[in-house]
Scaffold this motif. Structure first.
Motif, PDB file in Angstrom:
ATOM      1  N   ILE A 110      21.420  20.096 -29.848  1.00  0.00           N
ATOM      2  CA  ILE A 110      22.680  20.140 -29.107  1.00  0.00           C
ATOM      3  C   ILE A 110      22.600  19.241 -27.873  1.00  0.00           C
ATOM      4  O   ILE A 110      23.573  18.544 -27.539  1.00  0.00           O
ATOM      5  N   LYS A 111      21.436  19.243 -27.200  1.00  0.00           N
ATOM      6  CA  LYS A 111      21.267  18.365 -26.033  1.00  0.00           C
ATOM      7  C   LYS A 111      21.363  16.901 -26.429  1.00  0.00           C
ATOM      8  O   LYS A 111      21.809  16.058 -25.644  1.00  0.00           O
ATOM      9  N   LEU A 112      20.920  16.597 -27.627  1.00  0.00           N
ATOM     10  CA  LEU A 112      20.970  15.216 -28.099  1.00  0.00           C
ATOM     11  C   LEU A 112      22.405  14.768 -28.362  1.00  0.00           C
ATOM     12  O   LEU A 112      22.732  13.590 -28.210  1.00  0.00           O
ATOM     13  N   ILE A 113      23.276  15.717 -28.714  1.00  0.00           N
ATOM     14  CA  ILE A 113      24.650  15.385 -29.078  1.00  0.00           C
ATOM     15  C   ILE A 113      25.622  15.596 -27.916  1.00  0.00           C
ATOM     16  O   ILE A 113      26.412  14.720 -27.587  1.00  0.00           O
ATOM     17  N   CYS A 135      21.803  19.889 -17.150  1.00  0.00           N
ATOM     18  CA  CYS A 135      20.448  20.448 -17.174  1.00  0.00           C
ATOM     19  C   CYS A 135      19.475  19.292 -17.362  1.00  0.00           C
ATOM     20  O   CYS A 135      19.311  18.779 -18.467  1.00  0.00           O
ATOM     21  N   ILE A 136      18.850  18.889 -16.282  1.00  0.00           N
ATOM     22  CA  ILE A 136      17.955  17.742 -16.306  1.00  0.00           C
ATOM     23  C   ILE A 136      16.575  18.179 -15.824  1.00  0.00           C
ATOM     24  O   ILE A 136      16.449  18.792 -14.763  1.00  0.00           O
ATOM     25  N   LEU A 137      15.562  17.857 -16.592  1.00  0.00           N
ATOM     26  CA  LEU A 137      14.190  18.185 -16.210  1.00  0.00           C
ATOM     27  C   LEU A 137      13.521  16.950 -15.624  1.00  0.00           C
ATOM     28  O   LEU A 137      13.431  15.916 -16.280  1.00  0.00           O
ATOM     29  N   TYR A 138      13.060  17.087 -14.392  1.00  0.00           N
ATOM     30  CA  TYR A 138      12.339  16.002 -13.744  1.00  0.00           C
ATOM     31  C   TYR A 138      10.876  16.409 -13.563  1.00  0.00           C
ATOM     32  O   TYR A 138      10.584  17.471 -13.015  1.00  0.00           O
ATOM     33  N   ASP A 183      17.833  14.021 -19.216  1.00  0.00           N
ATOM     34  CA  ASP A 183      19.086  13.495 -19.711  1.00  0.00           C
ATOM     35  C   ASP A 183      18.920  12.145 -20.398  1.00  0.00           C
ATOM     36  O   ASP A 183      19.898  11.543 -20.824  1.00  0.00           O
ATOM     37  N   SER A 184      17.694  11.658 -20.495  1.00  0.00           N
ATOM     38  CA  SER A 184      17.449  10.364 -21.123  1.00  0.00           C
ATOM     39  C   SER A 184      17.577  10.490 -22.638  1.00  0.00           C
ATOM     40  O   SER A 184      16.977  11.375 -23.252  1.00  0.00           O
ATOM     41  N   LEU A 185      18.366   9.602 -23.245  1.00  0.00           N
ATOM     42  CA  LEU A 185      18.535   9.626 -24.694  1.00  0.00           C
ATOM     43  C   LEU A 185      17.200   9.401 -25.394  1.00  0.00           C
ATOM     44  O   LEU A 185      16.884  10.061 -26.397  1.00  0.00           O
TER      45      LEU A 185
END
Length: 331
Positions: free
Chosen positions: A94-97, A188-191, A275-277
């Motif tokens: 789902i995150k990918l789409i 939702c971004i993981l750094y 968030d990087s593809l």
């Protein structure tokens, strides 16, 4: 925030993740058949992964012949793969789409922890399996005394505990300070700092690779020596051990091939950006490994094919089915 149906220059409908929230992120909705295809693909792979790993888990848990230290380790690996199919694959897909995160702030912090715990535990399982196969091939006479189910279970517990502690340490900032994972509602971004990524590379890639590869090189060397001096009485057992080592070696190679692209991408980008593809695709490749493992078992383990047949035909509900002979057709 009421501009729910605006359209940009690329003919994409500009919406908001949560239109009734003033802090909502924007959502560039793209319409197309490819999205339906990707959703179908993700759903199919997730269900297939859960189904195959359930077959492995039920087989090892039900049939007494499969209650061996090596299969206990495979059981642990299958449990990790099952979690991937149930939780990680759907969410990561789902995150990918979708550009929006609809699962809430708490799960935004927990999801990366689950991901890292599972994949780290899987790698730990493979290390333990490599050690197990090395002892079985290098010292077959003392193997039953040195390796038993209790020690296998203990090693699995230690592995999962270490994976939890290590993953919590790696993701401490994002777990304790979840507000850093998003700038607006629906993000939702993981750094992860580059220093932590380098540490992770050393802990979960370089060191395990060196250990696993060195063990399998020794296994191949010892197996070759045994083939030259083997006697007919122990030939069948030695052949079985070599086959098990080869099969699990393939599992290890496939796992590493799925891991290496992720680290290359993470080091190239300088940080793990959720968030990087590219990173999301690499995550998905990691998840796909959990679908490949039971397929490898089906291709190389006759006992898995036989036990799966018994399960699918519901013969496991017959009296004393746990004592069925799964190795009568072994060649």
């Amino acid at each position: 925030m009421s501009n729910w149906g605006a359209t940009n220059t690329n003919n994409e409908t500009l919406q908001y993740c949560f239109p009734n929230n003033n802090m909502s992120c924007t959502n560039n909705v793209k319409h197309g058949a490819e999205y339906i295809f990707v959703y179908i693909f993700i759903s199919t792979v997730s269900v297939f992964t859960v189904f195959l790993n359930l077959l492995v888990i039920i087989s090892i848990a039900h049939f007494k012949q499969l209650h061996t230290p090596t299969n206990v380790l495979i059981f642990s690996l299958a449990v990790a793969d099952l979690i991937v199919g149930l939780i990680l694959m759907p969410v990561q897909g789902i995150k990918l789409i979708e550009p929006c995160w609809y699962f809430g702030e708490i799960f935004c912090s927990i999801f990366p922890l689950i991901f890292y715990v599972v994949v780290t535990a899987s790698l730990g399982n493979l290390i333990i399996v490599s050690v197990d196969r090395y002892i079985a091939v290098n010292d077959p006479l003392r193997y039953p005394a040195r390796v038993n189910i209790n020690r296998a279970v203990l090693s699995i517990v230690v592995n999962w505990v270490f994976s939890c502690i290590y993953s919590f340490f790696l993701l401490y900032e994002s777990i304790v300070h979840p507000e850093k994972n998003h700038a607006c509602v629906g993000e939702c971004i993981l750094y992860i700092d580059l220093g932590y990524i380098i540490t992770d590379v050393l802990v979960t890639l370089v060191t395990p690779c060196c250990l696993i590869i060195s063990l399998y090189i020794k296994i191949c060397f010892v197996a070759k020596q045994q083939a030259e001096h083997i006697n007919s009485l122990s030939y069948k057992k030695a052949k079985s051990e070599k086959k098990a080592a080869r099969t699990l070696g393939i599992v290890v190679i496939v796992y590493l091939l799925c891991w290496i692209p992720y680290y290359i991408a993470a080091l190239t980008l300088g940080q793990d950006t959720g968030d990087s593809l590219v990173i999301n695709i690499m995550y998905w490749i990691l998840c796909m490994n959990s679908c490949l493992n039971p397929i490898i078992y089906a291709l190389f383990y006759r006992w898995f094919r036989i036990s799966a047949k018994y399960i699918l035909t519901l013969k496991i509900f017959e009296p004393s089915s746990e004592y069925f002979n799964l190795f009568m057709q072994e060649k």
